[in-house]
Design an enzyme around this catalytic site. Structure first.
Site, PDB file in Angstrom:
ATOM      1  N   ARG A   1       0.808  -1.220   0.000  1.00  0.00           N
ATOM      2  CA  ARG A   1       0.000   0.000   0.000  1.00  0.00           C
ATOM      3  C   ARG A   1       0.841   1.269   0.000  1.00  0.00           C
ATOM      4  O   ARG A   1       0.588   2.189  -0.778  1.00  0.00           O
ATOM      5  CB  ARG A   1      -0.893   0.070   1.245  1.00  0.00           C
ATOM      6  CG  ARG A   1      -2.229  -0.551   1.089  1.00  0.00           C
ATOM      7  CD  ARG A   1      -2.676  -1.049   2.421  1.00  0.00           C
ATOM      8  NE  ARG A   1      -1.741  -2.088   2.838  1.00  0.00           N
ATOM      9  CZ  ARG A   1      -1.853  -3.356   2.468  1.00  0.00           C
ATOM     10  NH1 ARG A   1      -2.862  -3.742   1.762  1.00  0.00           N
ATOM     11  NH2 ARG A   1      -0.951  -4.251   2.817  1.00  0.00           N
ATOM     12  N   THR A   2       1.813   1.343   0.901  1.00  0.00           N
ATOM     13  CA  THR A   2       2.497   2.630   1.060  1.00  0.00           C
ATOM     14  C   THR A   2       3.253   2.981  -0.219  1.00  0.00           C
ATOM     15  O   THR A   2       3.110   4.081  -0.760  1.00  0.00           O
ATOM     16  CB  THR A   2       3.442   2.581   2.284  1.00  0.00           C
ATOM     17  OG1 THR A   2       2.661   2.189   3.404  1.00  0.00           O
ATOM     18  CG2 THR A   2       4.060   3.929   2.554  1.00  0.00           C
TER      19      THR A   2
ATOM     20  N   LYS B   1      25.772  -3.059  -0.595  1.00  0.00           N
ATOM     21  CA  LYS B   1      27.244  -2.917  -0.634  1.00  0.00           C
ATOM     22  C   LYS B   1      27.767  -2.168   0.587  1.00  0.00           C
ATOM     23  O   LYS B   1      28.941  -1.859   0.672  1.00  0.00           O
ATOM     24  CB  LYS B   1      27.657  -2.132  -1.889  1.00  0.00           C
ATOM     25  CG  LYS B   1      27.216  -2.757  -3.185  1.00  0.00           C
ATOM     26  CD  LYS B   1      27.699  -1.874  -4.344  1.00  0.00           C
ATOM     27  CE  LYS B   1      27.076  -2.269  -5.657  1.00  0.00           C
ATOM     28  NZ  LYS B   1      27.291  -1.236  -6.688  1.00  0.00           N
TER      29      LYS B   1
ATOM     30  N   ARG C   1      11.350   4.018   3.200  1.00  0.00           N
ATOM     31  CA  ARG C   1      11.013   3.057   4.274  1.00  0.00           C
ATOM     32  C   ARG C   1      12.260   2.267   4.607  1.00  0.00           C
ATOM     33  O   ARG C   1      12.978   1.818   3.702  1.00  0.00           O
ATOM     34  CB  ARG C   1       9.910   2.115   3.814  1.00  0.00           C
ATOM     35  CG  ARG C   1       9.704   0.974   4.783  1.00  0.00           C
ATOM     36  CD  ARG C   1       8.496   0.160   4.477  1.00  0.00           C
ATOM     37  NE  ARG C   1       7.278   0.900   4.783  1.00  0.00           N
ATOM     38  CZ  ARG C   1       6.061   0.356   4.764  1.00  0.00           C
ATOM     39  NH1 ARG C   1       5.900  -0.906   4.440  1.00  0.00           N
ATOM     40  NH2 ARG C   1       5.010   1.081   5.065  1.00  0.00           N
TER      41      ARG C   1
ATOM     42  N   HIS D   1       5.351   6.128  11.444  1.00  0.00           N
ATOM     43  CA  HIS D   1       4.822   5.952  10.086  1.00  0.00           C
ATOM     44  C   HIS D   1       3.830   7.101   9.834  1.00  0.00           C
ATOM     45  O   HIS D   1       2.616   6.904   9.802  1.00  0.00           O
ATOM     46  CB  HIS D   1       4.139   4.585   9.986  1.00  0.00           C
ATOM     47  CG  HIS D   1       3.811   4.136   8.600  1.00  0.00           C
ATOM     48  ND1 HIS D   1       3.811   4.980   7.493  1.00  0.00           N
ATOM     49  CD2 HIS D   1       3.450   2.915   8.126  1.00  0.00           C
ATOM     50  CE1 HIS D   1       3.459   4.287   6.414  1.00  0.00           C
ATOM     51  NE2 HIS D   1       3.251   3.037   6.775  1.00  0.00           N
TER      52      HIS D   1
HETATM   53  C1  NCD Z   1       1.914  -0.924   8.162  1.00  0.00           C
HETATM   54  C2  NCD Z   1       3.428  -0.746   8.294  1.00  0.00           C
HETATM   55  O1  NCD Z   1       4.166  -0.960   7.330  1.00  0.00           O
HETATM   56  O2  NCD Z   1       3.828  -0.368   9.379  1.00  0.00           O
HETATM   57  N1  NCD Z   1       1.502  -1.142   6.840  1.00  0.00           N
HETATM   58  C3  NCD Z   1       1.244  -0.067   6.033  1.00  0.00           C
HETATM   59  O3  NCD Z   1       2.103   0.719   5.763  1.00  0.00           O
HETATM   60  N2  NCD Z   1      -0.006   0.108   5.609  1.00  0.00           N
HETATM   61  C4  NCD Z   1       1.364  -1.923   9.113  1.00  0.00           C
HETATM   62  C5  NCD Z   1       1.946  -3.306   9.118  1.00  0.00           C
HETATM   63  O4  NCD Z   1       2.823  -3.646   8.358  1.00  0.00           O
HETATM   64  O5  NCD Z   1       1.461  -4.085   9.940  1.00  0.00           O
END
Ligand code: NCD
Length: 362
Positions: free
Chosen positions: A51-52, A80, A101, A129
């Site tokens: 999703r993100t 590396k 991320r 997040h």
């Molecule tokens: C979440 C995350 O990555 O922290 N997912 C997301 O970004 N929608 C929640 C999860 O992974 O449980």
């Protein structure tokens, strides 16, 4: 230049403006479809995501921009041994904005310190997040009509769930919000979140049984037990099915409560609950795209600016002090400046500016 590393990087007013902009985009997406013509978003994902990453990419494409990036650490120079600071500095040469991320707490802050374009934290380990929080706030705003006077139940892995930490930080700023924290003792919120709740005298209660919270909550925020953050697989297996929201439990809830989940779900919501009109987690995923469109516009300076805000407190360099959190970016990238914030009400404690871990001995 602005970054979004923690949900607190946006003031309440800016957050509200962003949500309103996201709703305007939702209502008339075509009016926004060329605002990012010629702009590039880099998505640097050192950890899995559906999703993100895809909602960030869809957001930029729908604004007329383009995307580049990678979706696993193995396919970048991290394999590396490159530091996130160097990666961010280099990618700033190729893109106008970065969404990153990373599995290490504080990695986004370390990247932002060296990037020459805005950096958005798309999740840093078990820490924060903030764009999931904007997604959650937009969903709550749309389905509950506002963000005030709500009882928010958060259930599951409150220790490692970064979406939980960011949502609590953000919702603490709204009047009349009360938290019911539902978790096994091992998965309670980390100290830096509990300390904030206690210091601010925010009403919150920690309970173990979901049934004890069901009839009180206006929002039930379910979360997955975060397998990848456990030191021991046996502990994960013991705790993974601590909570399962099913149709029987839904019968205990208010008629106008809503169920949210950042997704992906594993076992914690039975599929039958999807048919309940109070289940809003798929609409929530759609909100994520619109709010990220609004955020990209804001950080690129393409949204109407808000009134000037008071400057955020700046961290202090304390060379003699080190962060004690083994999961902090400072533990794996030792050249980073030792940056700390004072802890309100305790002159002897500091908080790591990267991961928020409380450290003694100032
Ligand atoms: C979440 C995350 O990555 O922290 N997912 C997301 O970004 N929608 C929640 C999860 O992974 O449980």
């Amino acid at each position: 230049m602005r970054h979004l590393i923690s949900p607190m990087d946006l003031s309440v007013q800016e957050t509200e403006e962003l949500l309103l902009l996201a709703e305007r985009i939702m209502d008339a997406p075509k009016d926004f479809s060329h605002l990012c013509d010629g702009k590039k978003l880099a998505t640097l994902f050192f950890e899995p995501s559906t999703r993100t990453r895809l909602s960030f990419e869809a957001a930029m494409l729908e604004l007329g921009g383009q995307v580049l990036g990678f979706s696993s650490a193995d396919s970048s120079s991290a394999a590396k041994g490159e530091t996130v600071s160097d990666t961010a500095r280099v990618v700033s040469c190729y893109a106008d904005i970065i969404a990153m991320r990373h599995p290490i707490e504080g990695a986004a802050a370390a990247a932002a310190a060296k990037a020459t374009v805005p950096v958005i934290n798309a999740g840093d380990g078990g820490h924060h997040h903030p764009t999931q929080t904007l997604t959650d706030l937009l969903t709550i705003h749309r389905w509950k009509g506002g963000l005030r006077n709500l009882t928010v139940g958060l259930c599951g892995d409150l220790k490692y769930g970064r979406t939980v930490h960011s949502l609590i930080k953000a919702m603490c700023r709204y009047e009349g919000v009360r938290f019911l924290l539902v978790s096994p003792p091992e998965l309670r919120v980390p100290d830096y979140i509990r300390e904030d709740l206690t210091a601010g005298s925010f009403p919150f209660q920690e309970v173990e049984r979901l049934e004890d919270a069901m009839d009180q909550v206006d929002i039930l925020y379910m979360t997955r037990v975060q397998r990848e953050r456990f030191a021991s697989e046996a502990d994960y297996l013991r705790l993974k099915d601590s909570y399962i929201l099913d149709t029987a439990k839904m019968k205990l809830a208010k008629e106008d409560m809503i169920v949210l989940h950042p997704l992906p779900r594993v076992n914690e919501i039975a599929p039958q609950v999807d048919n309940d009109p109070r289940a809003r987690y798929f609409e929530q995923a759609l909100c994520g795209k619109y709010v990220r469109m609004a955020l990209i516009l804001k950080l690129l300076g393409l949204a109407r600016p808000s009134l000037p805000e008071a400057a955020a407190p700046q961290p202090q360099i304390i060379p003699s002090l080190s962060c004690g959190n083994p999961k902090c970016i400072t533990a794996v990238q030792p050249g980073l400046p030792h940056l700390f914030h004072p802890v309100e009400g305790n002159a002897h404690l500091c908080r790591c500016a990267y991961c928020d871990h409380t450290c003694g001995g100032k």
